[in-house]
Enzyme design. Structure first.
Site, PDB file in Angstrom:
ATOM      1  N   ASP A   1     -13.433   6.911   6.545  1.00 45.46           N
ATOM      2  CA  ASP A   1     -12.094   6.331   6.642  1.00 45.46           C
ATOM      3  C   ASP A   1     -11.379   6.559   5.303  1.00 45.46           C
ATOM      4  OD1 ASP A   1      -9.919   4.551   6.439  1.00 45.46           O
ATOM      5  OD2 ASP A   1     -10.872   3.031   7.700  1.00 45.46           O
TER       6      ASP A   1
ATOM      7  N   GLU B   1     -15.839   4.007   4.079  1.00 45.97           N
ATOM      8  CA  GLU B   1     -14.501   4.335   3.591  1.00 45.97           C
ATOM      9  C   GLU B   1     -14.678   5.259   2.395  1.00 45.97           C
ATOM     10  OE1 GLU B   1     -12.208   0.699   2.937  1.00 45.97           O
ATOM     11  OE2 GLU B   1     -13.187  -0.215   4.649  1.00 45.97           O
TER      12      GLU B   1
ATOM     13  N   HIS C   1      -7.100   4.716   2.132  1.00 44.87           N
ATOM     14  CA  HIS C   1      -6.548   4.491   0.794  1.00 44.87           C
ATOM     15  C   HIS C   1      -6.689   5.700  -0.130  1.00 44.87           C
ATOM     16  CE1 HIS C   1      -5.722   0.296   1.642  1.00 44.87           C
ATOM     17  NE2 HIS C   1      -6.861   0.317   2.305  1.00 44.87           N
TER      18      HIS C   1
ATOM     19  N   ASN D   1       0.823  -1.215   0.000  1.00 44.09           N
ATOM     20  CA  ASN D   1       0.000   0.000   0.000  1.00 44.09           C
ATOM     21  C   ASN D   1       0.859   1.268   0.000  1.00 44.09           C
ATOM     22  OD1 ASN D   1      -2.347  -1.656   0.285  1.00 44.09           O
ATOM     23  ND2 ASN D   1      -1.882  -1.821   2.464  1.00 44.09           N
TER      24      ASN D   1
ATOM     25  N   SER E   1     -10.956  -0.712   0.518  1.00 44.33           N
ATOM     26  CA  SER E   1      -9.626  -1.324   0.523  1.00 44.33           C
ATOM     27  C   SER E   1      -9.530  -2.557  -0.363  1.00 44.33           C
ATOM     28  CB  SER E   1      -9.233  -1.682   1.952  1.00 44.33           C
ATOM     29  OG  SER E   1     -10.127  -2.629   2.489  1.00 44.33           O
TER      30      SER E   1
ATOM     31  N   LYS F   1       0.178   3.883   4.715  1.00 47.58           N
ATOM     32  CA  LYS F   1      -0.062   3.537   3.315  1.00 47.58           C
ATOM     33  C   LYS F   1       0.644   4.561   2.427  1.00 47.58           C
ATOM     34  CE  LYS F   1      -3.647   0.515   4.695  1.00 47.58           C
ATOM     35  NZ  LYS F   1      -4.897   0.413   5.418  1.00 47.58           N
TER      36      LYS F   1
ATOM     37  N   HIS G   1     -13.973  -1.872   6.319  1.00 45.44           N
ATOM     38  CA  HIS G   1     -12.792  -2.591   6.813  1.00 45.44           C
ATOM     39  C   HIS G   1     -13.052  -3.284   8.162  1.00 45.44           C
ATOM     40  CE1 HIS G   1      -8.575  -2.695   8.456  1.00 45.44           C
ATOM     41  NE2 HIS G   1      -8.303  -2.998   7.192  1.00 45.44           N
TER      42      HIS G   1
HETATM   43  C1  PLP Z   1      -5.313  -0.438   6.510  1.00 48.04           C
HETATM   44  C2  PLP Z   1      -6.643   0.047   6.930  1.00 48.04           C
HETATM   45  C3  PLP Z   1      -6.905   0.374   8.259  1.00 48.04           C
HETATM   46  C4  PLP Z   1      -5.943   0.048   9.354  1.00 48.04           C
HETATM   47  O1  PLP Z   1      -4.874   0.920   9.370  1.00 48.04           O
HETATM   48  P1  PLP Z   1      -3.510   0.475  10.064  1.00 48.04           P
HETATM   49  O2  PLP Z   1      -2.810   1.737  10.324  1.00 48.04           O
HETATM   50  O3  PLP Z   1      -2.819  -0.410   9.099  1.00 48.04           O
HETATM   51  O4  PLP Z   1      -3.872  -0.262  11.326  1.00 48.04           O
HETATM   52  C5  PLP Z   1      -8.111   0.963   8.559  1.00 48.04           C
HETATM   53  N1  PLP Z   1      -9.037   1.195   7.605  1.00 48.04           N
HETATM   54  C6  PLP Z   1      -8.831   0.844   6.331  1.00 48.04           C
HETATM   55  C7  PLP Z   1      -9.875   1.107   5.318  1.00 48.04           C
HETATM   56  C8  PLP Z   1      -7.634   0.246   5.960  1.00 48.04           C
HETATM   57  O5  PLP Z   1      -7.442  -0.145   4.705  1.00 48.04           O
END
Ligand code: PLP
Length: 397
Positions: free
Chosen positions: A211, A182, A214, A49, A186, A243, A138
């Site tokens: 969220d 989101e 990404h 990522n 993801s 990411k 997620h």
């Molecule tokens: C990767 C991810 C998370 C978690 O984040 P980390 O910092 O890796 O714990 C939360 N929400 C989404 C949509 C993700 O893809």
């Protein structure tokens, strides 16, 4: 040692093995700007990522080292004890400005943020909150909703009509309502229609939680994500730093009141050690770089388009992907694993994603791109897709 516990866990693992769902950790090496497997064979990384390649950027690595040298390897305590430094507050201020929000708060990880902030917000009116959560949110969001201990209504993925119906059904609900999505999903790589969700939230008196794991760094003006287009109207904007930012950690951005509340009430913020200086340094450098990486973002989008086209020629469904995350849906777990192996034999690492991470029957390769991928590597990736991925039966028009 409790022999009973070990025996139970062994039986559970055996069941996973029988279902061919036993996972094993696989060591990979990163050296000389290239991913290598345990045998030392170079692989093109189509699974990480690190969308802008910032985890390997000289400025990011240098500032991480510099801040560790100046401030120490670790933060000595949680934020409310002695873990808040000038640099911590400065990075939070920069994150807030980056997301066009009043304030921001760092978290140790995105998982920790979602799993802790959602229950904290849902608990603010003593359990009267109803949550409305996208079906593809997620695992950390799903966890947060469960921990909240309130009723969670799951709406069809990206289905604003379904969400509207659910909100109407609960129009007379006395407590608060919280919609969670989101901005870029993801596993499917598609985008939420944030203006539509915001309109629903406003119409039904609900708060909106987005969220941006990404999207931050990759999409929106200067890579600020998709929430900024809503002009500060989104109540809670969460993002991660592991990411596209190439570092580690996460943040929540929103109003000053939201952040003050989390500082006082969010266990996943209060009862954990502050992020270490090296991480803050990496994030600070990423914040210097990200807004100016428009060419990299364009390249990333163009390469994603080329990859989707190559997959379409092999009859793969890439779902609603319009981003750097490109699913190639296969169906059965076995076939997905076999396809991943075939790509790997051709020198491309594209990990198979299986249930429970994705719904049953939608096992897939999840291909992700980085703007740091050279044109030669991109060409090799496209060649591997064209020549090594099994041809799928034609899809109905
Ligand atoms: C990767 C991810 C998370 C978690 O984040 P980390 O910092 O890796 O714990 C939360 N929400 C989404 C949509 C993700 O893809």
């Amino acid at each position: 040692m409790d022999a009973g516990l070990d025996a139970l866990l062994k039986r559970r693992l055996a069941l996973l093995g029988e279902a061919r769902r036993l996972r094993r950790l696989r060591p990979l090496q990163w050296c000389d700007g290239q991913l290598h497997d345990a045998a030392g064979r170079a692989l093109i990384d189509a699974s990480s990522n690190d969308y802008l390649g910032l985890s390997q950027h000289p400025l990011v690595k240098a500032r991480a080292a510099e801040w560790a040298g100046r401030h120490g390897a670790g933060a000595p305590a949680s934020r409310l004890i002695t873990g808040t430094r000038d640099i911590t507050l400065a990075v939070e201020e920069r994150l807030a400005a980056f997301k066009h929000c009043e304030a921001a708060l760092l978290f140790s990880s995105g998982f920790q943020a979602n799993a802790s902030v959602i229950p904290t917000l849902a608990g603010a009116d003593n359990g009267g909150t109803l949550i409305f959560s996208d079906a593809l949110n997620h695992a950390s969001i799903v966890h947060g909703c469960r921990l909240a201990g309130v009723t969670t209504h799951v709406f069809g993925h990206g289905d604003a009509g379904h969400l509207d119906d659910l909100l109407r059904q609960h129009a007379t609900h006395k407590g608060r309502k919280l919609i969670i999505t989101e901005s870029v999903f993801s596993m499917d790589g598609d985008r939420a229609d944030l203006p539509a969700l915001l309109q629903l939230a406003e119409r039904h008196g609900a708060a909106l939680y987005v969220d941006e794991a990404h999207a931050s760094g990759v999409l929106g003006p200067q890579g600020r994500g998709l929430a900024v287009a809503c002009g500060g109207a989104i109540d809670v904007v969460m993002g991660t730093l592991g990411k596209a930012f190439g570092a580690f950690g996460a943040y929540v951005a929103g109003s000053r009141t939201l952040i003050d509340y989390l500082v006082n009430r969010c266990p996943g913020f209060i009862y954990t050690t502050a992020l270490p200086p090296a991480v803050l340094g990496a994030v600070d450098a990423a914040l210097d770089l990200v807004p100016g990486m428009e060419r990299e973002r364009q390249r990333l989008a163009q390469n994603a388009q080329r990859l989707r086209a190559a997959l379409a020629l092999r009859n793969y469904d890439t779902l609603g992907s319009s981003t750097q995350i490109i699913p190639a849906v296969i169906g059965s777990e076995e076939d997905a694993l076999a396809a991943a192996q075939q790509l790997e034999d051709a020198g491309v690492l594209a990990v198979a994603i299986r249930p429970p991470t994705v719904p049953e029957g939608t096992s897939r390769l999840r291909l992700t791109l980085s703007s740091a991928l050279s044109e030669a590597d991109m060409q090799r990736l496209l060649d591997a897709v064209a020549n090594s991925l099994p041809l799928r039966p034609p899809r109905p028009a």
